[in-house]
Design a protein around this motif. Sequence first.
Motif, PDB file in Angstrom:
ATOM      1  N   ARG A 102       0.839  -1.220   0.000  1.00 58.49           N
ATOM      2  CA  ARG A 102       0.000   0.000   0.000  1.00 58.49           C
ATOM      3  C   ARG A 102       0.863   1.255   0.000  1.00 58.49           C
ATOM      4  NH1 ARG A 102      -4.347  -1.999   4.457  1.00 58.49           N
ATOM      5  NH2 ARG A 102      -5.633  -3.201   3.025  1.00 58.49           N
ATOM      6  N   ALA A 103       1.968   1.202   0.758  1.00 59.15           N
ATOM      7  CA  ALA A 103       2.834   2.393   0.871  1.00 59.15           C
ATOM      8  C   ALA A 103       3.457   2.759  -0.476  1.00 59.15           C
ATOM      9  CB  ALA A 103       3.923   2.150   1.908  1.00 59.15           C
ATOM     10  N   ALA A 104       3.517   1.805  -1.393  1.00 56.83           N
ATOM     11  CA  ALA A 104       4.073   2.106  -2.719  1.00 56.83           C
ATOM     12  C   ALA A 104       3.088   2.905  -3.574  1.00 56.83           C
ATOM     13  CB  ALA A 104       4.449   0.803  -3.434  1.00 56.83           C
ATOM     14  N   SER A 105       1.836   2.996  -3.142  1.00 57.90           N
ATOM     15  CA  SER A 105       0.796   3.742  -3.880  1.00 57.90           C
ATOM     16  C   SER A 105       0.743   3.368  -5.360  1.00 57.90           C
ATOM     17  CB  SER A 105       1.036   5.256  -3.776  1.00 57.90           C
ATOM     18  OG  SER A 105       1.049   5.662  -2.463  1.00 57.90           O
ATOM     19  N   ILE A 106       0.542   2.107  -5.608  1.00 59.45           N
ATOM     20  CA  ILE A 106       0.375   1.666  -7.004  1.00 59.45           C
ATOM     21  C   ILE A 106      -1.091   1.284  -7.216  1.00 59.45           C
ATOM     22  CG2 ILE A 106       2.683   0.900  -7.686  1.00 59.45           C
ATOM     23  CD1 ILE A 106       1.963  -1.860  -6.473  1.00 59.45           C
ATOM     24  N   ASP A 107      -1.550   1.366  -8.445  1.00 62.97           N
ATOM     25  CA  ASP A 107      -2.954   1.011  -8.653  1.00 62.97           C
ATOM     26  C   ASP A 107      -3.089  -0.509  -8.820  1.00 62.97           C
ATOM     27  OD1 ASP A 107      -2.575   0.237 -11.325  1.00 62.97           O
ATOM     28  OD2 ASP A 107      -2.782   2.306 -12.001  1.00 62.97           O
ATOM     29  N   SER A 108      -4.343  -0.950  -8.860  1.00 63.75           N
ATOM     30  CA  SER A 108      -4.607  -2.398  -8.808  1.00 63.75           C
ATOM     31  C   SER A 108      -4.047  -3.146 -10.018  1.00 63.75           C
ATOM     32  CB  SER A 108      -6.108  -2.646  -8.673  1.00 63.75           C
ATOM     33  OG  SER A 108      -6.749  -2.056  -9.773  1.00 63.75           O
ATOM     34  N   THR A 109      -3.772  -2.422 -11.120  1.00 64.87           N
ATOM     35  CA  THR A 109      -3.236  -3.129 -12.289  1.00 64.87           C
ATOM     36  C   THR A 109      -1.780  -3.572 -12.055  1.00 64.87           C
ATOM     37  OG1 THR A 109      -2.464  -1.075 -13.297  1.00 64.87           O
ATOM     38  CG2 THR A 109      -4.678  -1.822 -13.922  1.00 64.87           C
ATOM     39  N   HIS A 110      -1.157  -3.026 -11.014  1.00 70.53           N
ATOM     40  CA  HIS A 110       0.229  -3.388 -10.696  1.00 70.53           C
ATOM     41  C   HIS A 110       0.323  -4.397  -9.555  1.00 70.53           C
ATOM     42  CE1 HIS A 110       2.410  -0.382 -13.225  1.00 70.53           C
ATOM     43  NE2 HIS A 110       1.176   0.105 -13.255  1.00 70.53           N
ATOM     44  N   LYS A 111      -0.834  -4.948  -9.152  1.00 72.18           N
ATOM     45  CA  LYS A 111      -0.850  -5.888  -8.030  1.00 72.18           C
ATOM     46  C   LYS A 111      -1.580  -7.153  -8.452  1.00 72.18           C
ATOM     47  CE  LYS A 111      -2.048  -2.119  -5.022  1.00 72.18           C
ATOM     48  NZ  LYS A 111      -2.953  -1.608  -4.025  1.00 72.18           N
ATOM     49  N   ALA A 112      -1.075  -8.281  -7.969  1.00 67.24           N
ATOM     50  CA  ALA A 112      -1.776  -9.549  -8.206  1.00 67.24           C
ATOM     51  C   ALA A 112      -1.548 -10.434  -6.995  1.00 67.24           C
ATOM     52  CB  ALA A 112      -1.236 -10.216  -9.462  1.00 67.24           C
ATOM     53  N   ILE A 113      -2.431 -11.421  -6.812  1.00 63.80           N
ATOM     54  CA  ILE A 113      -2.167 -12.387  -5.744  1.00 63.80           C
ATOM     55  C   ILE A 113      -2.096 -13.785  -6.342  1.00 63.80           C
ATOM     56  CG2 ILE A 113      -3.147 -11.097  -3.792  1.00 63.80           C
ATOM     57  CD1 ILE A 113      -5.624 -12.854  -4.058  1.00 63.80           C
ATOM     58  N   PHE A 114      -1.339 -14.643  -5.702  1.00 65.97           N
ATOM     59  CA  PHE A 114      -1.407 -16.068  -6.067  1.00 65.97           C
ATOM     60  C   PHE A 114      -2.017 -16.826  -4.903  1.00 65.97           C
ATOM     61  CE2 PHE A 114       2.343 -17.922  -3.851  1.00 65.97           C
ATOM     62  CZ  PHE A 114       3.074 -16.779  -3.528  1.00 65.97           C
ATOM     63  N   LYS A 115      -2.663 -17.947  -5.258  1.00 64.01           N
ATOM     64  CA  LYS A 115      -3.353 -18.721  -4.227  1.00 64.01           C
ATOM     65  C   LYS A 115      -2.353 -19.160  -3.174  1.00 64.01           C
ATOM     66  CE  LYS A 115      -7.054 -20.615  -7.040  1.00 64.01           C
ATOM     67  NZ  LYS A 115      -7.121 -21.657  -8.063  1.00 64.01           N
ATOM     68  N   HIS A 116      -2.840 -19.240  -1.948  1.00 64.30           N
ATOM     69  CA  HIS A 116      -1.982 -19.523  -0.801  1.00 64.30           C
ATOM     70  C   HIS A 116      -1.117 -20.770  -1.011  1.00 64.30           C
ATOM     71  CE1 HIS A 116      -0.593 -19.648   3.227  1.00 64.30           C
ATOM     72  NE2 HIS A 116      -1.358 -20.644   3.613  1.00 64.30           N
ATOM     73  N   MET A 117       0.165 -20.572  -0.967  1.00 64.32           N
ATOM     74  CA  MET A 117       1.175 -21.635  -1.050  1.00 64.32           C
ATOM     75  C   MET A 117       1.022 -22.485  -2.331  1.00 64.32           C
ATOM     76  SD  MET A 117       2.004 -22.667   2.860  1.00 64.32           S
ATOM     77  CE  MET A 117       1.070 -24.132   2.891  1.00 64.32           C
ATOM     78  N   ASP A 118       0.647 -21.810  -3.413  1.00 63.95           N
ATOM     79  CA  ASP A 118       0.378 -22.540  -4.652  1.00 63.95           C
ATOM     80  C   ASP A 118       1.313 -22.024  -5.759  1.00 63.95           C
ATOM     81  OD1 ASP A 118      -0.649 -23.631  -6.975  1.00 63.95           O
ATOM     82  OD2 ASP A 118      -2.744 -23.409  -6.364  1.00 63.95           O
ATOM     83  N   ALA A 119       2.435 -22.706  -5.934  1.00 65.64           N
ATOM     84  CA  ALA A 119       3.437 -22.263  -6.909  1.00 65.64           C
ATOM     85  C   ALA A 119       2.884 -22.324  -8.337  1.00 65.64           C
ATOM     86  CB  ALA A 119       4.697 -23.127  -6.793  1.00 65.64           C
ATOM     87  N   GLU A 120       1.959 -23.266  -8.581  1.00 66.06           N
ATOM     88  CA  GLU A 120       1.379 -23.371  -9.932  1.00 66.06           C
ATOM     89  C   GLU A 120       0.507 -22.154 -10.236  1.00 66.06           C
ATOM     90  OE1 GLU A 120       2.247 -25.283 -12.502  1.00 66.06           O
ATOM     91  OE2 GLU A 120       3.788 -25.772 -11.024  1.00 66.06           O
ATOM     92  N   ASP A 121      -0.145 -21.621  -9.198  1.00 68.67           N
ATOM     93  CA  ASP A 121      -0.942 -20.415  -9.420  1.00 68.67           C
ATOM     94  C   ASP A 121      -0.029 -19.214  -9.670  1.00 68.67           C
ATOM     95  OD1 ASP A 121      -3.632 -19.487  -9.692  1.00 68.67           O
ATOM     96  OD2 ASP A 121      -3.251 -18.238  -7.937  1.00 68.67           O
ATOM     97  N   LEU A 122       1.132 -19.202  -9.027  1.00 67.29           N
ATOM     98  CA  LEU A 122       2.105 -18.140  -9.319  1.00 67.29           C
ATOM     99  C   LEU A 122       2.538 -18.243 -10.791  1.00 67.29           C
ATOM    100  CD1 LEU A 122       4.101 -15.883  -8.542  1.00 67.29           C
ATOM    101  CD2 LEU A 122       5.706 -17.680  -7.839  1.00 67.29           C
ATOM    102  N   ARG A 123       2.727 -19.472 -11.257  1.00 65.96           N
ATOM    103  CA  ARG A 123       3.099 -19.666 -12.663  1.00 65.96           C
ATOM    104  C   ARG A 123       2.040 -19.056 -13.584  1.00 65.96           C
ATOM    105  NH1 ARG A 123       6.341 -23.481 -14.948  1.00 65.96           N
ATOM    106  NH2 ARG A 123       6.308 -24.848 -13.137  1.00 65.96           N
TER     107      ARG A 123
END
Length: 412
Positions: free
Chosen positions: A157-178
């Motif tokens: 949040r402190a970086a003040s970036i908009d949502s297009t610069h943020k993503a999440i991957f499923k908890h402890m799921d390296a395949e979702d990061l892929r």
Amino acid sequence: MPKSAFFSALQAELDRLDQAKVSKRNENVIESFTSDPSPKAVIQGKQYTIFNSNDYLGLRHHPVLKEADHATVEKFGTGPGAVRFISGSLQMYKDLEQAIAKFHGREDAMVVSSAFATNVAVMSCLIKGQSKESMVSENSLVISDELNHRSIIEGIRAASIDSTHKAIFKHMDAEDLRRVLEENKGKFARIIVVTDGVFSMLGEYQDLAKLRAVIDAYDATYPEGIVLVVDDAHGVGCFGTTGRGVEEVCGAKADVLVGTLGKAFGTDGGYVVGDKVVIDYLRESAATYVYSNSISPGTAGAALKAFEMMQEAEGTQLLKQSRDNIALFKKLMSEEGLVFAAESTHPIQPLLIGDPAKAKQVKLGLYEMGYLVTNINYPVVSKGRDEIRIQISAAHTQTEIETFVKAVKSVM
Ligand SMILES: Cc1ncc(COP(=O)(O)O)c(C=O)c1O
């Protein structure tokens, strides 16, 4: 008075939190500790055995750390006097940073007032440049495990970036990061992947080897590559054969590793380790480092002693004692038919309750019997997975663990 209208709104919010029974400010006040090797907390004159502390090795009461704290205060005084670039660094901070970097096998380390402030520093500064003139572009995508610690979230949040610069991957799921890395090919200059090492609710840990493999496969896809940031606040000092944390357990390294001095190392403050260029850049650009005091000199002296101890026979013995205590606790719990919310080899051991009211009852029942534990409820854990978080210390005696498990059984 308009101001009193605002304060009334603050009071209404406090009332709302109290009525919802989620307020946190009326915590137990510990008056003192007993002086036995496994110190008990004294609350309103009654002694409590502590099963809810992050002091995983019992170092905060260790006489050698206390002695180091006192000796450092004698030499450097009780406070830092100013932020480091104003009136100079204390030699003790330099010594501590060198010891931390060496412990984690990195080029450099930077100590900050807390791990929370460290995460804010690391995330905000790596995501984008901190001034208009900065040579660091804004073109990052930060990809965060969906259950990361609040300090990581605040850092993003402190970086003040908009949502297009943020993503999440499923908890402890390296395949979702892929999946996220694949979908964002060609869109960003660099990627910052960030995760907790050990997750504090269940004692589970991110498989860094799996993340590393995915990251390495995609690194060349992004012009400035992919940086893996790991906050291993609960792992450093207590997890892995020599206490190097999740990196040691997984046999894989972060590019930037954040740790705390305030849990297994028995003192206070946060730190980040990495390549010299990264640490130098953070020393120039991290507001929570540049414009905020460091830890107190005494704390730094005690922390330095903790790092030294971890590499001596006593540290090895404490880590073994920690593992033995965890194994004993798990064995006794399963003999009593008590079920865990997750399988954990870390000192964090979550007893599954499944219902918030019952979790609170169990906690209060144990409190009556002289034990401190924490109840963790939805939404911090998923619905039906309400738990009692139990934290095993190397300082617990065998008898304490045995009597505690009997108490848990009787309260359940
Ligand atoms: C994963 C994680 N990161 C960071 C922190 C913050 O640590 P500190 O108390 O040093 O600010 C915590 C504290 O609970 C934590 O659990």
